[in-house]
Scaffold this active site. Structure first.
Site, PDB file in Angstrom:
ATOM      1  N   CYS A  72       0.853  -1.180   0.000  1.00  0.00           N
ATOM      2  CA  CYS A  72       0.000   0.000   0.000  1.00  0.00           C
ATOM      3  C   CYS A  72       0.894   1.237   0.000  1.00  0.00           C
ATOM      4  O   CYS A  72       1.699   1.422   0.917  1.00  0.00           O
ATOM      5  CB  CYS A  72      -0.864  -0.043   1.263  1.00  0.00           C
ATOM      6  SG  CYS A  72      -1.814   1.456   1.522  1.00  0.00           S
ATOM      7  N   CYS A 181      -0.924   3.828  -6.364  1.00  0.00           N
ATOM      8  CA  CYS A 181      -1.842   3.125  -5.461  1.00  0.00           C
ATOM      9  C   CYS A 181      -1.960   1.714  -6.012  1.00  0.00           C
ATOM     10  O   CYS A 181      -2.133   1.531  -7.227  1.00  0.00           O
ATOM     11  CB  CYS A 181      -3.209   3.809  -5.457  1.00  0.00           C
ATOM     12  SG  CYS A 181      -4.506   2.851  -4.637  1.00  0.00           S
TER      13      CYS A 181
HETATM   14  N1  DGL Z   1      -4.013   0.385  -2.191  1.00  0.00           N
HETATM   15  C1  DGL Z   1      -3.609   1.380  -1.271  1.00  0.00           C
HETATM   16  C2  DGL Z   1      -2.520   2.279  -1.794  1.00  0.00           C
HETATM   17  O1  DGL Z   1      -1.660   1.788  -2.504  1.00  0.00           O
HETATM   18  C3  DGL Z   1      -4.684   2.049  -0.445  1.00  0.00           C
HETATM   19  C4  DGL Z   1      -5.878   2.585  -1.130  1.00  0.00           C
HETATM   20  C5  DGL Z   1      -6.864   3.107  -0.119  1.00  0.00           C
HETATM   21  O2  DGL Z   1      -7.364   2.298   0.676  1.00  0.00           O
HETATM   22  O3  DGL Z   1      -7.086   4.324  -0.120  1.00  0.00           O
HETATM   23  O4  DGL Z   1      -2.428   3.430  -1.486  1.00  0.00           O
END
Ligand code: DGL
Length: 237
Positions: A72, A181
């Site tokens: 993430c 993301c």
């Molecule tokens: N997939 C995550 C990222 O890379 C988080 C997305 C989220 O929950 O806002 O930031």
């Protein structure tokens, strides 16, 4: 060493990271923690997210993992240093926006798509300051709502948000798009429609290489030659 690798995200996004890691470490066993209940991480306050992230790490540690992958960008850019300080005996590898890759490849008009949390982080500013050359532009697009729409597979909302965030950049000669993301590679083909000739870059390959390297140098690689397994844990919305 046949312990599992822990990996987490706010839901399905981190599966894009897991996929890259499995390509180069097919014999490793994983435990994937999808905190769908707390999605979107990128729109939480730092205080709220701090509690969420520590809870996830504590859960993963119950499984005696040998390394934790923060799949993430939001958590990596905001918390990786704190996590390393709070859990000094565990190895952490994160995913962060691949701004360096885009800059090193001399793209001139780079679009960074990420959550509000990642866009506003100090780390993202640092990555830009460190890597951007004078003749390069980096456009920052804070995609509120997009990770959540992907998480719950709301196709109409995804299309509307992409139009809202991307259409204005259609005439800017965008030559590369950094997906900051881990949820966004899931909709890569939809993003491509706006910029058919641009290179799409994400940080997952770099993360996978780093995981492999750290396991090697710490003598933690799984020495079995059987295909690895993955255990999934998902918190429900
Ligand atoms: N997939 C995550 C990222 O890379 C988080 C997305 C989220 O929950 O806002 O930031």
């Amino acid at each position: 060493m046949n312990k599992k690798i822990g990996i987490f995200d706010s839901g399905i996004g981190g599966l894009t990271t897991l996929k890259e890691i499995k390509k180069i470490l097919p014999n490793e066993d994983f435990i994937y923690y999808a905190d769908s209940k707390n999605n979107p991480f990128g729109e939480k306050s730092k205080k709220e997210l701090n509690i969420i992230v520590h809870n996830i790490v504590n859960e993963l540690l119950k499984y005696d993992v040998k390394l934790i992958v923060i799949a993430c960008n939001t958590v990596t850019t905001k918390f990786i240093n704190l996590l390393r300080k709070d859990y000094p005996n565990i190895l952490f590898v994160g995913v962060e926006p691949a701004i360096k890759v885009a800059c090193d490849n001399n793209y001139k008009n780079i679009l960074l798509m990420a959550t509000p949390g990642t866009i506003s982080s100090k780390r993202t500013k640092e990555l830009i300051n460190k890597n951007k050359k004078e003749d390069q532009n980096i456009y920052l697009v804070s995609c509120t709502g997009l990770a959540n729409a992907i998480e719950i597979n709301e196709k109409i909302r995804i299309n509307k948000l992409l139009y809202k965030y991307l259409n204005v950049y259609k005439d800017k000669n965008i030559d590369s798009i950094v997906l900051g993301c881990t949820h966004y590679p899931i909709i890569k083909n939809k993003i491509k429609i706006y910029f058919p000739n641009s290179k799409i870059i994400d940080g997952n390959k770099g993360t996978a290489k780093r995981v492999k390297y750290l396991l090697e140098v710490n003598n933690l690689l799984n020495n079995s030659n059987k295909k690895g397994t993955t255990k999934f844990i998902q918190t429900k919305r």
